[in-house]
Design an enzyme around this catalytic site. Structure first.
Site, PDB file in Angstrom:
ATOM      1  N   LYS A 268       0.560  -1.190   0.031  1.00 43.23           N
ATOM      2  CA  LYS A 268      -0.255   0.064  -0.245  1.00 43.23           C
ATOM      3  C   LYS A 268       0.575   1.199   0.149  1.00 43.23           C
ATOM      4  CE  LYS A 268      -4.572  -1.351   1.419  1.00 43.23           C
ATOM      5  NZ  LYS A 268      -5.372  -1.576   2.170  1.00 43.23           N
TER       6      LYS A 268
ATOM      7  N   ARG B 217      -4.291  -9.729   4.608  1.00 46.47           N
ATOM      8  CA  ARG B 217      -4.554  -9.930   2.940  1.00 46.47           C
ATOM      9  C   ARG B 217      -2.835  -9.305   1.854  1.00 46.47           C
ATOM     10  NH1 ARG B 217      -6.279  -6.185  -0.406  1.00 46.47           N
ATOM     11  NH2 ARG B 217      -7.316  -6.842  -2.286  1.00 46.47           N
TER      12      ARG B 217
HETATM   13  C1  7PJ Z   1      -8.277  -3.683   1.762  1.00 49.92           C
HETATM   14  C2  7PJ Z   1      -9.296  -4.808   0.900  1.00 49.92           C
HETATM   15  C3  7PJ Z   1      -8.220  -4.095   2.685  1.00 49.92           C
HETATM   16  C4  7PJ Z   1      -9.650  -5.571   2.847  1.00 49.92           C
HETATM   17  C5  7PJ Z   1      -8.271  -3.721  -0.696  1.00 49.92           C
HETATM   18  C6  7PJ Z   1      -5.386  -2.734  -1.946  1.00 49.92           C
HETATM   19  C7  7PJ Z   1      -6.878  -2.431  -2.302  1.00 49.92           C
HETATM   20  N1  7PJ Z   1     -10.173  -5.548   1.103  1.00 49.92           N
HETATM   21  N2  7PJ Z   1      -9.338  -4.456  -0.590  1.00 49.92           N
HETATM   22  N3  7PJ Z   1      -9.196  -4.797   3.113  1.00 49.92           N
HETATM   23  N4  7PJ Z   1      -8.132  -3.542   0.441  1.00 49.92           N
HETATM   24  N5  7PJ Z   1     -10.825  -6.449   3.503  1.00 49.92           N
HETATM   25  O1  7PJ Z   1      -5.362  -4.239  -2.302  1.00 49.92           O
HETATM   26  O2  7PJ Z   1      -4.298  -2.331  -1.753  1.00 49.92           O
HETATM   27  O3  7PJ Z   1      -7.878  -3.608   3.432  1.00 49.92           O
HETATM   28  S1  7PJ Z   1      -8.759  -3.614  -2.357  1.00 49.92           S
END
Ligand code: 7PJ
Length: 279
Positions: free
Chosen positions: A223, A257
């Site tokens: 990020k 994640r």
């Molecule tokens: C997240 C997400 C996060 C959850 C994205 C990226 C942007 N879902 N989807 N948590 N971020 N639960 O992957 O940088 O932080 S999309």
């Protein structure tokens, strides 16, 4: 503490779950365009499972700041073929990263088990009724604003307190909509309407959310706050991402994640091995 998502059930404490990211988008910030072909997306997900991913998160709409939304038809066209094939081929739960209730419903019909909802600050309950009807798991992500507006002027008097209040209020509304607490995972939403400092404050304060007695998920992988802090391009953020993941797990997170499954699994097993000596 148990997390239920249709036929799947996880009883915590247990080793940290790694959620692999599969973006079926032309424009995601770090891997956009790589996996638009369903066969490539499925192969990527299968590789992540071999590397130790225990959840696969499929998304068809980029939510990077200012990204254009996609139509429901286009989002369905991207994600449904991938989920259908994956559901036949992997044993781990598949989550659908979407803000659209109709996409969530179709994805669950195609074999997904978890709805990953970055727009959990929504006002109507259509998404929650989908979750209630299907018994799916639900990731409740904090976001200030919308993907279009969230990074314009993020503003909190106390980010940790406001996110905590949001979780409490959402758990109540989810319950009112028929979604049991055991279906819910909480996520502070790193980067979703937050400055670098807000993200750091939420990582520092992560432990305070464990009192809600729900699993905590964290998405930090590659990020931009890591890039801003380290002066690192998106391809150079793995070490910073892993540092955040180790910190988060020590502070009480149960699900990480990530784009980089093999490396994250190693970092988690190492952190847990150290921690096991302390307990
Ligand atoms: C997240 C997400 C996060 C959850 C994205 C990226 C942007 N879902 N989807 N948590 N971020 N639960 O992957 O940088 O932080 S999309």
């Amino acid at each position: 503490m148990t997390f239920r998502a249709r036929q799947f059930s996880f009883a915590f404490p247990q080793p940290t779950l790694v959620m692999g990211i599969v973006n079926v988008t032309p424009d995601s910030f770090s891997d956009g365009g790589h996996f638009l072909d369903p066969a490539a997306a499925v192969a990527h997900a299968e590789k992540q499972v071999e590397q130790g991913a225990e959840i696969i998160d499929v998304g068809g709409e980029s939510t990077r700041p200012g990204a254009q939304g996609v139509s429901e038809a286009e989002e369905l066209r991207r994600v449904i073929p991938v989920i259908e094939r994956l559901a036949d081929r992997v044993k781990v739960p598949i989550s659908i990263d979407t803000m659209k209730p109709a996409v969530a419903r179709a994805a669950l019909q195609a074999g997904a088990s978890i709805v990953n909802d970055i727009a959990a600050n929504r006002t109507d309950d259509a998404m929650w009724r989908v979750v209630a009807d299907t018994g799916a798991g639900y990731v409740c992500v904090h976001m200030q604003g919308t993907p279009q507006t969230m990074q314009l002027n993020p503003n909190y008097a106390d980010a940790v307190k406001e996110v905590g209040d949001f979780f409490v209020e959402r758990l109540r509304r989810l319950n009112d909509s028929g979604v049991g607490a055991d279906q819910v995972v909480l996520d502070v939403g790193i980067g979703f309407g937050k400055t670098v400092e807000h993200n750091l404050q939420l990582l520092t304060g992560l432990r305070s959310f464990t009192k809600l007695q729900r699993p905590l998920l964290l998405g930090v992988s590659r990020k931009s706050f890591i890039g801003k802090l380290l002066g690192a391009d998106v391809a150079e953020r793995l070490a910073g991402s892993l540092a955040c993941a180790c910190w988060a797990v020590r502070a009480g997170a149960q699900i990480i994640r990530t784009h980089d499954v093999a490396e994250t699994v190693q970092a988690m097993r190492m952190t847990e091995a150290i921690w096991a000596q302390e307990k």
